[in-house]
Structure formats: C-alpha cells, structure tokens
Design a protein around this motif. Structure first.
Motif, PDB file in Angstrom:
ATOM      1  N   ALA A 140      17.383   3.215  -9.924  1.00 23.02           N
ATOM      2  CA  ALA A 140      18.636   3.153 -10.172  1.00 23.02           C
ATOM      3  C   ALA A 140      19.051   3.338 -11.697  1.00 23.02           C
ATOM      4  CB  ALA A 140      18.939   1.539 -10.130  1.00 23.02           C
ATOM      5  N   ASP A 141      17.972   3.423 -12.689  1.00 27.18           N
ATOM      6  CA  ASP A 141      18.383   3.807 -14.126  1.00 27.18           C
ATOM      7  C   ASP A 141      18.924   5.285 -14.110  1.00 27.18           C
ATOM      8  OD1 ASP A 141      18.181   1.166 -14.631  1.00 27.18           O
ATOM      9  OD2 ASP A 141      16.225   1.344 -15.308  1.00 27.18           O
ATOM     10  N   SER A 142      17.902   6.244 -13.582  1.00 30.08           N
ATOM     11  CA  SER A 142      18.050   7.341 -13.722  1.00 30.08           C
ATOM     12  C   SER A 142      18.923   8.323 -12.640  1.00 30.08           C
ATOM     13  CB  SER A 142      16.608   8.297 -13.838  1.00 30.08           C
ATOM     14  OG  SER A 142      15.923   8.291 -12.626  1.00 30.08           O
ATOM     15  N   GLY A 143      19.178   7.499 -11.441  1.00 27.14           N
ATOM     16  CA  GLY A 143      19.600   8.208 -10.293  1.00 27.14           C
ATOM     17  C   GLY A 143      18.740   9.104  -9.806  1.00 27.14           C
ATOM     18  N   ALA A 144      17.533   8.981  -9.902  1.00 24.80           N
ATOM     19  CA  ALA A 144      16.716  10.000  -9.038  1.00 24.80           C
ATOM     20  C   ALA A 144      16.240   9.505  -7.738  1.00 24.80           C
ATOM     21  CB  ALA A 144      15.281   9.857  -9.985  1.00 24.80           C
ATOM     22  N   VAL A 145      16.156  10.192  -6.878  1.00 24.94           N
ATOM     23  CA  VAL A 145      15.561   9.793  -5.458  1.00 24.94           C
ATOM     24  C   VAL A 145      14.334   9.860  -5.412  1.00 24.94           C
ATOM     25  CG1 VAL A 145      16.149  10.414  -3.002  1.00 24.94           C
ATOM     26  CG2 VAL A 145      18.077  10.589  -4.317  1.00 24.94           C
ATOM     27  N   LEU A 146      13.587   8.990  -5.148  1.00 28.42           N
ATOM     28  CA  LEU A 146      12.175   9.136  -5.124  1.00 28.42           C
ATOM     29  C   LEU A 146      11.577   9.614  -3.739  1.00 28.42           C
ATOM     30  CD1 LEU A 146      11.727   5.497  -7.117  1.00 28.42           C
ATOM     31  CD2 LEU A 146      11.805   8.237  -7.979  1.00 28.42           C
ATOM     32  N   ALA A 147      12.384   8.939  -2.803  1.00 27.62           N
ATOM     33  CA  ALA A 147      11.539   9.416  -1.471  1.00 27.62           C
ATOM     34  C   ALA A 147      12.695   8.895  -0.211  1.00 27.62           C
ATOM     35  CB  ALA A 147      10.245   8.570  -1.139  1.00 27.62           C
ATOM     36  N   GLU A 148      12.829   9.601   0.877  1.00 30.25           N
ATOM     37  CA  GLU A 148      13.318   9.344   2.068  1.00 30.25           C
ATOM     38  C   GLU A 148      12.492   9.617   3.166  1.00 30.25           C
ATOM     39  OE1 GLU A 148      17.044  11.275   2.592  1.00 30.25           O
ATOM     40  OE2 GLU A 148      18.152  10.701   0.996  1.00 30.25           O
ATOM     41  N   THR A 149      12.480   8.511   4.025  1.00 27.31           N
ATOM     42  CA  THR A 149      11.181   8.534   5.062  1.00 27.31           C
ATOM     43  C   THR A 149      12.004   7.495   6.265  1.00 27.31           C
ATOM     44  OG1 THR A 149       9.024   7.878   5.534  1.00 27.31           O
ATOM     45  CG2 THR A 149      10.030   6.587   3.908  1.00 27.31           C
ATOM     46  N   LYS A 150      11.237   7.547   7.351  1.00 25.81           N
ATOM     47  CA  LYS A 150      11.717   6.669   8.224  1.00 25.81           C
ATOM     48  C   LYS A 150      10.684   5.502   8.872  1.00 25.81           C
ATOM     49  CE  LYS A 150      13.729  10.128  11.770  1.00 25.81           C
ATOM     50  NZ  LYS A 150      13.555  10.618  13.075  1.00 25.81           N
ATOM     51  N   VAL A 151      11.490   4.537   9.174  1.00 27.26           N
ATOM     52  CA  VAL A 151      10.619   3.143   9.267  1.00 27.26           C
ATOM     53  C   VAL A 151       9.961   3.071  10.407  1.00 27.26           C
ATOM     54  CG1 VAL A 151      11.204   0.624   9.782  1.00 27.26           C
ATOM     55  CG2 VAL A 151      12.481   1.843   8.148  1.00 27.26           C
ATOM     56  N   GLU A 152       8.768   2.757  10.627  1.00 27.27           N
ATOM     57  CA  GLU A 152       7.855   2.688  11.525  1.00 27.27           C
ATOM     58  C   GLU A 152       7.730   1.210  12.114  1.00 27.27           C
ATOM     59  OE1 GLU A 152       4.310   4.736  11.097  1.00 27.27           O
ATOM     60  OE2 GLU A 152       4.990   6.482  11.403  1.00 27.27           O
ATOM     61  N   ALA A 153       7.743   0.336  11.234  1.00 30.28           N
ATOM     62  CA  ALA A 153       7.547  -1.193  11.588  1.00 30.28           C
ATOM     63  C   ALA A 153       8.345  -1.998  10.700  1.00 30.28           C
ATOM     64  CB  ALA A 153       6.136  -1.638  11.870  1.00 30.28           C
TER      65      ALA A 153
ATOM     66  N   ASP B 225       0.880  -1.242  -0.044  1.00 29.46           N
ATOM     67  CA  ASP B 225      -0.036  -0.118   0.044  1.00 29.46           C
ATOM     68  C   ASP B 225       0.963   1.146   0.029  1.00 29.46           C
ATOM     69  OD1 ASP B 225       0.685   0.549   2.773  1.00 29.46           O
ATOM     70  OD2 ASP B 225      -0.757  -0.801   3.376  1.00 29.46           O
ATOM     71  N   SER B 226       0.482   2.441   0.184  1.00 31.88           N
ATOM     72  CA  SER B 226       1.349   3.594   0.006  1.00 31.88           C
ATOM     73  C   SER B 226       2.230   3.824   1.045  1.00 31.88           C
ATOM     74  CB  SER B 226       0.392   4.824   0.068  1.00 31.88           C
ATOM     75  OG  SER B 226      -0.467   5.085   1.364  1.00 31.88           O
ATOM     76  N   ARG B 227       2.125   2.972   2.154  1.00 29.39           N
ATOM     77  CA  ARG B 227       3.069   3.152   3.223  1.00 29.39           C
ATOM     78  C   ARG B 227       3.864   1.817   3.692  1.00 29.39           C
ATOM     79  NH1 ARG B 227       0.472   5.227   8.044  1.00 29.39           N
ATOM     80  NH2 ARG B 227       2.554   4.990   9.127  1.00 29.39           N
ATOM     81  N   THR B 228       3.472   0.842   2.820  1.00 27.49           N
ATOM     82  CA  THR B 228       4.036  -0.433   3.222  1.00 27.49           C
ATOM     83  C   THR B 228       4.510  -1.260   1.950  1.00 27.49           C
ATOM     84  OG1 THR B 228       2.213  -0.784   4.748  1.00 27.49           O
ATOM     85  CG2 THR B 228       3.538  -2.821   4.133  1.00 27.49           C
ATOM     86  N   ILE B 229       5.700  -1.468   2.110  1.00 25.55           N
ATOM     87  CA  ILE B 229       6.576  -2.289   0.959  1.00 25.55           C
ATOM     88  C   ILE B 229       7.193  -3.588   1.432  1.00 25.55           C
ATOM     89  CG2 ILE B 229       6.901  -0.319  -0.626  1.00 25.55           C
ATOM     90  CD1 ILE B 229       9.736  -1.263   1.481  1.00 25.55           C
ATOM     91  N   VAL B 230       7.619  -4.456   0.773  1.00 24.19           N
ATOM     92  CA  VAL B 230       8.179  -5.825   0.923  1.00 24.19           C
ATOM     93  C   VAL B 230       9.649  -5.694   0.275  1.00 24.19           C
ATOM     94  CG1 VAL B 230       8.300  -8.152   0.543  1.00 24.19           C
ATOM     95  CG2 VAL B 230       6.259  -7.219   1.136  1.00 24.19           C
TER      96      VAL B 230
ATOM     97  N   ALA C 219       7.953  -7.158   5.439  1.00 23.42           N
ATOM     98  CA  ALA C 219       7.245  -5.981   5.098  1.00 23.42           C
ATOM     99  C   ALA C 219       7.845  -4.901   6.020  1.00 23.42           C
ATOM    100  CB  ALA C 219       5.666  -6.246   5.604  1.00 23.42           C
ATOM    101  N   VAL C 220       7.838  -3.513   5.500  1.00 24.63           N
ATOM    102  CA  VAL C 220       8.256  -2.496   6.050  1.00 24.63           C
ATOM    103  C   VAL C 220       7.220  -1.307   6.023  1.00 24.63           C
ATOM    104  CG1 VAL C 220      10.337  -0.852   6.217  1.00 24.63           C
ATOM    105  CG2 VAL C 220      10.837  -3.190   5.504  1.00 24.63           C
ATOM    106  N   GLN C 221       6.874  -0.887   7.143  1.00 15.98           N
ATOM    107  CA  GLN C 221       6.026   0.316   7.152  1.00 15.98           C
ATOM    108  C   GLN C 221       6.832   1.444   7.576  1.00 15.98           C
ATOM    109  OE1 GLN C 221       2.218  -0.256   9.307  1.00 15.98           O
ATOM    110  NE2 GLN C 221       2.221   2.162   9.991  1.00 15.98           N
ATOM    111  N   VAL C 222       6.489   2.512   6.360  1.00 16.60           N
ATOM    112  CA  VAL C 222       7.287   3.897   6.483  1.00 16.60           C
ATOM    113  C   VAL C 222       6.327   4.864   6.983  1.00 16.60           C
ATOM    114  CG1 VAL C 222       8.912   3.173   5.000  1.00 16.60           C
ATOM    115  CG2 VAL C 222       7.098   4.227   4.157  1.00 16.60           C
TER     116      VAL C 222
END
Length: 309
Positions: free
Chosen positions: A104-117, A81-86, A125-128
């Motif tokens: 990785a192809d373009s070298g664009a930083v898409l997001a930086e965020t903290k881990v919540e779980a 979902d919008s805040r959970t990735i595997v 599964a990582v929730q941010v």
C-alpha cells in the motif's frame, strides 16, 4: 425514483451484485433553497460479483461524487507458507477468485493469483495457486478482483453541478457510454485507486469510455494542482501518500468518440497504464497547456480534432 435530500448517500449498495438503476434522479427540489441534494455520493457501490447497470439517470447537487465503484482491501495477518496466508475481515472469498496483493505504501502490485481453498472464521487461511513472493508479509493489502464489481455499465446518464467527481472508478470489464458531465468541481471520470480509504483494486482493465461529453469539468481551480484533479479524464495509480504508484496496473482502456472542453491542466491524463487507446477525441484545448499528459504509460492516440460538438 427521485431523491431530493439525503443525509448520506442516496443509494448505498454493499456486497450487492448486478444492481439495476433506471431513470433514478438525485437532485435538489426545484425552487428549494437547499445548496445540496445528498451529503455524500449519489450511488456508492462497495463490493459485488457483478457491477451495477446504471442507465438513464440524472445526478445533481451532491456534496460528493456521482458514482463510486470499488472493493475494500483486506489485510494479510500472517503468511503461513509460500502459498498460504491468513487474512482478516469477513469479505467474500471463494475458490477460483483472483486475489491481488499490494504494497500500500508504494502502490506496487506484488502478485495476482487464484484461490484454491478458503478456511472459515474471522481470520481465514487462504491457499492460492502460485507461490507468493517474500514481499507478501503481515500488513500487505489484499483486493479480491473477482468481487470488485466487474461488468458494470453506466449509460445515458447526466452528471451536473455538484461538488465531486462524476464517476470514481476502480472496477473492470465495463462501459461508460453516452453520458454528459457538466459543471463538476472535480474530474469528470477518475479511473484510479484510493489508498487513503483502502479502496481498489489497483488497476481497471477492459474498460470502454464511448460517446461522452465533458464540459466545465473540473471547475474548481483550487483543486487542479492536486494530482487527483489535474485532468478532466484521469487515469492514474496512487501510492499511499498520493504520489505516483510503481505499477502499470491499468490495462486495455479505450476512450473513443468523446468531447472534452478542457478546463484543467489536461483534458486527459494517463499514468500507471498499458494498452490505452484514445481515438476520435474532439477537444477544445485550454490556452497554454497540452490536452494530454502522461506518466509511465503505453498508449496510442488517433483521430484528434478541435471541433467539439
């Protein structure tokens, strides 16, 4: 400790924090007929929650770099979902860590965020804390900035006469001070990412480079048309094909009180960066070319002279 010969790296630290190296020598034995000391880096650090402290060391004769500091990329297996990735892999992730999501192809930083779980298993599964953009999809590279060796120190070291780069840096919140870089084939200092090896993260931040001397570096003229080796001090971001990356991820880098005898196209190259300061630089310029080259960078330059020490 002295290492005269090694079939790989002299020191390899994997997921190791706060490594302390004092008065380490990596060099060919005097009188030896060997051409090299180690077949890889002198000091190779991959992942850790605090960077190494490398003080009073000498590195000579390697077949690769002097020091390499980085963390490997993980990959997004699927966004749930919008805040959970595997994510794949067993690299450390803890609550509160800062994750960086990169195309990785373009070298664009898409997001930086903290881990919540964080879940468990080979695929976790990582929730941010913040919603991730739609561009974060399966295959997106993920770097754990909190595990990328922050707080490193390289002080009073000598790097001389080897094939490679003096310091290959992808870490943040550290200092390189009072060191000497002489007769290297590649750059003296290379602050960048290495997409071909998934080594990052993208962007070093809060780094001081103070009181160093660079002579005859880089010395291999056949490499100087390659973007990785176009300067003595190289600050740049690379895309997957080794071209310029889209981001300005380097931040708050200070070069102060350094001496450079320019042998490359530029003494200093700054790209993909913001808030870079070059102060009190003594540079012996190479005839016919500028000492400074830039691309997509915000920098301030003060106190430049031609009288190197």
């Amino acid at each position: 400790m002295t290492v005269h010969a090694a079939p790989c790296a002299a020191v390899l630290a994997h997921e190791s924090s706060a490594l302390l190296l004092e008065r380490l020598t990596v060099a060919r034995r005097p009188g030896s007929s060997r051409w090299i000391s180690t077949n890889a880096d002198a000091v190779h650090c991959q992942g850790g929650r605090r960077g190494p402290q490398i003080v009073g060391c000498r590195f000579e004769g390697m077949h690769d770099d002097g020091i390499n500091l980085y963390v490997h990329a993980m990959r997004v297996v699927e966004p749930r979902d919008s805040r959970t990735i595997v994510v794949d892999g067993a690299a450390p992730i803890e609550t509160g860590d800062v994750l960086q999501f990169v195309d990785a192809d373009s070298g664009a930083v898409l997001a930086e965020t903290k881990v919540e779980a964080v879940g468990e298993g080979a695929q976790r599964a990582v929730q941010v804390a913040e919603e991730l953009p739609d561009a974060v999809t399966a295959g997106t590279a993920v770097y754990n900035r909190s595990n990328a060796l922050p707080g490193f120190r390289i002080d009073s070291c000598r790097f001389h006469d080897f094939r490679g780069i003096g310091v290959r840096l992808k870490a943040s919140a550290g200092i390189i001070a009072d060191s000497r870089f002489e007769g290297l084939s590649g750059c003296g200092l290379w602050i960048a990412n290495d997409p071909g090896w998934s080594e990052g993260p993208l962007g070093s931040r809060d780094v001081e480079v103070v009181g160093n001397r660079f002579v005859g570096t880089p010395g291999d003229t056949s490499l100087q048309a390659w973007p990785h080796s176009a300067a003595t001090v190289m600050i740049e971001l690379f895309s997957g094909d080794d071209g310029p990356a889209a981001a300005r991820a380097h931040e708050r880098i200070v070069l102060r009180d350094n001496d450079i005898q320019q042998t490359a196209r530029s003494a200093v190259f700054v790209g993909g960066a913001s808030d870079v300061v070059i102060d009190d630089l003594r540079v012996q310029e190479r005839a016919g070319v500028s000492w400074l080259a830039t691309r997509g960078a915000d920098l301030r330059v003060t106190g430049i002279s031609g009288d190197i020490r």
